[in-house]
Design an enzyme around this catalytic site. Structure first.
Site, short mmCIF file in Angstrom:
data_model
loop_
_atom_site.label_atom_id
_atom_site.label_comp_id
_atom_site.label_asym_id
_atom_site.label_seq_id
_atom_site.Cartn_x
_atom_site.Cartn_y
_atom_site.Cartn_z
CG PHE A 62 -1.94 1.08 1.20
CD1 PHE A 62 -3.05 0.97 0.37
CD2 PHE A 62 -1.80 2.23 1.96
CE1 PHE A 62 -4.00 1.98 0.31
CE2 PHE A 62 -2.75 3.24 1.90
CZ PHE A 62 -3.84 3.12 1.07
CG ASP A 71 0.31 -2.31 6.98
OD1 ASP A 71 -0.76 -2.61 7.54
OD2 ASP A 71 0.46 -1.30 6.28
CE1 TYR A 74 -9.05 2.70 6.84
CE2 TYR A 74 -8.09 3.85 8.70
CZ TYR A 74 -8.03 3.48 7.38
OH TYR A 74 -6.98 3.85 6.61
CE LYS A 75 -7.42 -0.70 5.16
NZ LYS A 75 -8.10 -0.14 3.98
NE ARG A 107 -10.06 -3.21 -2.28
CZ ARG A 107 -9.45 -2.55 -1.30
NH1 ARG A 107 -8.22 -2.89 -0.94
NH2 ARG A 107 -10.02 -1.55 -0.69
#
Lengths: 410, 410
Positions: free
Chosen positions: A123, A195, A220-221, A369
């Site tokens: 990312f 990560d 938050y995921k 996705r």
């Protein structure tokens, strides 16, 4: 497929967990890997935090409602989901900030080793932070795909300070072998930093057992802590005494209310605290984590694999000949918690799907996705999603001009 | 004193603003300089942010509810209170993080100048961050009281990269001359960075007019944004193109959704964004700032000075001979928005006062600190506070053992 979806859902031991989330009716939400759905526990906790704790108890809440302890308390709650014993995980700040301190501290733990490894497919923020730390410390970033690590480590392992990787490719959903990568980096004397943004809350993780050195991740995921929820940092106990982060603040001081002009770090992982954390967002995250109470992560993983596997099967059947290619690996041990398809019209398709209340997202240029949070999704949801995608493609509704124009954020 | 309090309150043009806050009945809250009271606008805004924006609109809120723009939008709302034209102020992260990036960027804007000046009386995090930045950049921190700056600048001014000061001493409430300090530092070729934690929302500030280079501040004191509310960063327009912060993240990228592996900063102050901000805390801060709508900051300042002046007068009269010394300067132009008394029993007195619903705080070893937020306090509040302090001292109730034992946080 409908009968199979019904049978799988009927046999799902975790089906009742959906009640722990306030999902809007009729929506199939496959973007929990960008922003998790709202846990039902959050609104009352947040209302109490605002109206009673802030409004009535005011400044006293730092003691009386244990705001001061929240970063370590929430950190330990996350620790339970990532295989970390208490006292090693801290919640607060953003992933970028935590990563900066973790990489900087890693560089100081391995002086004289000039290389910092990261994944060219990582990312972007991980790459930017790696570059930023390298610039400050006079190090060099090498972008090495996980598959090429053995070769690189054989050649230059003794020059590697730290390797920062994600166990799940955020675009394709490919899952790497954390044990193998961790072992290879550590055998060369480097530190392993994971990560976990796309893994925490989605997969069983075993940081302590694998002997991982450092980890970060967002709230938050799959943790469903709310938009921009505080991130977390894991520092293995053995590194804490020498953990010397580049960015220090008064919350990490051994005696924060001594208000001394010189910095003496707190013992334990609390030394990695920086400034005053955003308490409202932090307490929302804490409430959200109760959605995992009593959940066996191995069962959650089994359901997640069932959902993504069923997604790929539905795609094989319903989307055959329509221009899609499955990107996510078929082998369960190589699959994270998302299903990804390639299609040249990915952007317009995702927008047209959203208008049908099937919410996924896309990654440029051509990936659709679909994130799977097994706490609140069913096989029926997956079937509806793939069926709707088939309908959209067949009737060409995604070709309407309003789906072609790019927005700032998808 | 009661007649004077009544007369001053009757003539107060800002008295109605108290309605904008949800203060518990019977409490005199003199700790708004640590945590501002709850603005009435916050609970409904936050409930909407959680239930509709997060719960129902889900990921689409980044566009549809303009979450993505929040850091710049909230920044501009703060900018209106600190004399900053739009496009120079950003909200997010903690003060420590913003300060780190501001000092690091300042060092890069003034290469070859090895000195970083800060106040030995500065809030600790400012000193820790200065030390942290100096260590990373190979600079030296000099702790120079504001009064000694002219002498230091005359001798070594051409070696100064940046001076980081607060206009208000957080312990004593002394107010410095921002124009004089800014001018002196800049004439020597250095950059001026103000930490506005104890000034934003309390005083009229004129960053643009004074030609200040950089500023930071917190959202939870006089801005009443809630516990750990996001901080802010001001970068004067003329420095933005060359602002090169040490800690970069994907939110500050020119094309954040291009997801490129190389970092290209966004134009404007948006380049100082780092990771994903804590949206719930940020929207609470935004709602809180509406308490300033239509408020003339000069009038607010006049009322603040009236309140702190009245406090000192009450202390002269009611606390005479009881062992107190007023610490806050009498001259209005040298007084921030707090009144501070010295007393050897400061800690126990503040705790005994709190039990009488008069909430102030203390700073070791012997300062009683009473913050004044003129948006919601009255002269009657001030009189009650000083009277209660007199009663506590006279009846010796603060000598009870339960007030002597220290808590973690005061």
């Amino acid at each position: 497929m409908p009968a199979r979806a019904a049978a799988l859902d009927a046999a799902d031991p975790l089906a009742a967990l959906r009640e722990r989330f306030l999902l809007p009716k009729g929506v199939v939400y496959l973007d929990g890997n960008s922003l998790g759905a709202l846990p039902a526990a959050v609104p009352p906790v947040l209302a109490d935090a605002v109206e009673r704790q802030w409004g009535t108890d005011l400044i006293r809440s730092w003691n009386d409602n244990s705001w001061w302890q929240a970063p370590l308390r929430v950190g330990d709650a996350i620790g339970r989901l990532i295989g970390a014993a208490p006292g090693q995980t801290l919640a607060g700040d953003s992933t970028s900030v935590q990563l900066f301190n973790a990489l900087g501290a890693a560089a100081r733990l391995r002086p004289g080793r000039p290389l910092l490894l990261t994944d060219p497919a990582h990312f972007p923020t991980d790459q930017y932070v790696a570059d930023a730390v390298a610039r400050l410390f006079g190090l060099q970033v090498l972008r090495v795909p996980a598959g090429d690590l053995p070769r690189l480590l054989a050649a230059e392992g003794d020059r590697v300070a730290v390797a920062g990787y994600s166990p799940v490719d955020y675009r394709t959903g490919e899952l790497y072998d954390m044990a193998a990568v961790t072992g290879a980096v550590q055998r060369a004397g480097g530190l392993m930093l994971w990560d976990l943004c796309h893994a925490a809350g989605a997969l069983p993780l075993r940081l302590d057992e694998l002997g991982v050195d450092l980890a970060v991740g967002c709230g938050y995921k799959y943790l469903s802590g709310g938009p921009g929820a505080p991130a977390f940092l894991y520092v293995a106990t053995r590194h804490q005494a020498a953990f010397d982060q580049p960015l220090t603040g008064w919350n990490g001081h051994a005696e924060p209310f001594g208000l001394s002009g010189g910095y003496t770090p707190a013992p334990g992982v609390g030394r990695a605290r920086i400034g005053t954390p955003p308490i409202l967002s932090l307490l929302a995250l804490e409430a959200a984590l109760t959605a995992f109470d009593g959940v066996d992560m191995a069962r959650l993983r089994a359901k997640s694999l069932s959902l993504t596997g069923f997604f790929l099967d539905c795609a094989d059947t319903l989307l055959a000949g329509l221009g899609f290619t499955a990107v996510t690996p078929r082998a369960p041990h190589r699959r994270g918690s998302q299903a990804v398809l390639r299609h040249p019209d990915a952007y317009a398709l995702v927008r047209a799907l959203a208008e049908q209340e099937v919410i996924g997202d896309m990654r440029a240029p051509d990936l659709l996705r679909f994130g799977v949070n097994a706490l609140y999704l069913s096989h029926q949801d997956v079937l509806v999603a793939v069926r709707t995608l088939r309908e959209v493609v067949l009737d060409g509704s995604h070709r309407q001009p309003r789906f072609q124009q790019r927005e700032t954020v998808t």
